[in-house]
Design a protein around this motif. Structure first.
Motif, PDB file in Angstrom:
ATOM      1  N   LYS A  27       0.814  -1.223   0.000  1.00  0.00           N
ATOM      2  CA  LYS A  27       0.000   0.000   0.000  1.00  0.00           C
ATOM      3  C   LYS A  27       0.847   1.272   0.000  1.00  0.00           C
ATOM      4  O   LYS A  27       0.342   2.351  -0.260  1.00  0.00           O
ATOM      5  CB  LYS A  27      -0.880   0.032   1.252  1.00  0.00           C
ATOM      6  N   TYR A  28       2.131   1.160   0.373  1.00  0.00           N
ATOM      7  CA  TYR A  28       2.967   2.359   0.471  1.00  0.00           C
ATOM      8  C   TYR A  28       4.276   2.191  -0.293  1.00  0.00           C
ATOM      9  O   TYR A  28       4.740   1.071  -0.507  1.00  0.00           O
ATOM     10  CB  TYR A  28       3.308   2.651   1.941  1.00  0.00           C
ATOM     11  N   ASP A  83       6.444   7.622   0.522  1.00  0.00           N
ATOM     12  CA  ASP A  83       5.335   7.988   1.412  1.00  0.00           C
ATOM     13  C   ASP A  83       5.779   8.158   2.866  1.00  0.00           C
ATOM     14  O   ASP A  83       5.075   8.761   3.663  1.00  0.00           O
ATOM     15  CB  ASP A  83       4.241   6.904   1.392  1.00  0.00           C
ATOM     16  N   MET A 136       4.129   0.662   7.550  1.00  0.00           N
ATOM     17  CA  MET A 136       4.308   1.360   6.265  1.00  0.00           C
ATOM     18  C   MET A 136       5.606   0.914   5.589  1.00  0.00           C
ATOM     19  O   MET A 136       5.641   0.661   4.378  1.00  0.00           O
ATOM     20  CB  MET A 136       4.457   2.864   6.519  1.00  0.00           C
ATOM     21  N   ALA A 144       6.531  -0.638   1.992  1.00  0.00           N
ATOM     22  CA  ALA A 144       7.417   0.090   1.078  1.00  0.00           C
ATOM     23  C   ALA A 144       8.566  -0.802   0.600  1.00  0.00           C
ATOM     24  O   ALA A 144       8.978  -0.722  -0.559  1.00  0.00           O
ATOM     25  CB  ALA A 144       7.956   1.338   1.764  1.00  0.00           C
TER      26      ALA A 144
END
Ligand SMILES: Nc1ncnc2c1ncn2[C@@H]1O[C@H](COP(=O)(O)OP(=O)(O)O)[C@@H](O)[C@H]1O
Ligand SMILES: [Mg+2]
Length: 313
Positions: free
Chosen positions: A37-38, A42, A96, A100
């Motif tokens: 998602k990241y 980000d 996160m 990533a």
């Protein structure tokens, strides 16, 4: 309803994580792989932490060439596995970062929470862990044990109840599977002081996440205040006056202040609202800290991590 089915349904309800669904016919959890998602862009982190993340991600990236394309997986059978542990206070971007890293590697991510592995049935937990690893392997995704404190901490020695026995069992199986698993693996933990040294040996990199410093706080406020939102927020003042906030706190503070302004039909989101919200967040954090005296001393230190690793070598 038969008791067995009843229990299965209960555990299905209890398990509300996104990545896993319990099959009520007791085939165990189904692990889903997700698109990360990241991206690294980000996350707002001090440059040295970002460097460390890039470093492990690059290592993992090059591993493919070295081990697979150049065949070192045959000659260096047990060197391929690489465990990394992201540790530090909650809300600082560990989850996160796992996304990533997977994104950087161009791979999907398989997120495993401790609750997904635990089963009420004796003997099911090892099966679940095995299944998680197998799914990651089959889908070539990065396996990520989020909030892995329970799994990685020291083994319980005075097993006073069934939970302790089960946690120990989970750990033993994890250790065994970690030995056999020859791929990149990520853990995220809030504490490492209680780390089991057997795990320390198998996790080669530890990356420490801290609460954001002044510069990062400025960037976080800038990042989470949309340019379209009318406001008179003084970011420099907020960043100077309030430390102790995580990235997640800053994100929430903006959201809460925005809703408060909208509810009051204000023309803009005021600095005072944000301050009010921030003070509330800090107050509840302090109260939680006081209540958790026991965990307070489990402050994570790099020196401790190193010592543990040396001890276990
Ligand atoms: N360093 C950061 N940079 C940008 N956003 C952050 C950062 N840390 C936290 N956040 C925000 O807070 C949310 C929760 O962070 P998360 O990665 O789950 O923290 P952790 O896993 O360390 O508890 C993220 O989804 C993001 O919106
Ligand atoms: Mg997290």
């Amino acid at each position: 309803m038969k008791r067995r089915e009843e229990n299965e349904t209960k555990s299905a309800v209890a398990n509300n994580t996104e990545s896993v669904q319990k099959n009520t016919r007791n085939n165990g959890p189904v692990f889903f792989v997700e698109e990360p998602k990241y991206t690294l862009d980000d996350i707002i982190l001090p440059s040295n932490v970002k460097e460390q993340i890039l470093d492990v991600a690059d290592y993992a990236h090059n591993s493919k060439v070295v081990f697979e394309d150049w065949g070192l997986e045959i000659t260096h059978k047990y060197s391929k596995r690489m465990g990394i542990n992201l540790y530090g206070p909650s809300g600082t971007g560990k989850t996160m970062a796992a996304h990533a890293i997977a994104n950087y590697l161009g791979r999907k991510i398989l997120i495993v929470n401790y609750a997904d592995l635990e089963s009420k049935y004796v003997g099911e937990t090892p099966k679940n862990i095995r299944k998680a690893f197998q799914t990651a392997k089959d889908t070539h995704s990065v396996i990520f044990f989020d909030e892995a404190d329970a799994i990685l901490s020291r083994r319980v020695t005075n097993m006073s109840n069934a939970t302790d026995v089960s946690v120990n069992q989970t750990r033993s199986v994890m250790l065994m599977l970690l030995n056999d698993y020859q791929d990149f693996i990520i853990f995220a933990t809030n504490f490492i002081e209680n780390f089991d040294s057997a795990f320390m040996r198998r996790i080669s990199r530890h990356i420490r996440f801290e609460l954001p410093d002044y510069e990062c706080r400025v960037k976080l406020w800038q990042n989470y205040i949309p340019y379209k939102m009318p406001n008179n927020i003084d970011i420099k003042k907020l960043s100077t006056d309030y430390d102790g906030l995580s990235g997640s706190d800053i994100e929430n503070a903006v959201l809460m202040a925005a809703f408060k302004s909208a509810r009051h039909r204000d023309r803009f989101v005021s600095h005072d609202y944000v301050e009010e919200v921030v003070q509330g967040i800090l107050k509840s954090k302090n109260e939680n800290k006081k209540e958790m005296v026991v965990t307070k001393k489990r402050v994570v230190s790099e020196e401790y991590a190193k010592k543990q690793m040396e001890k276990s070598n």
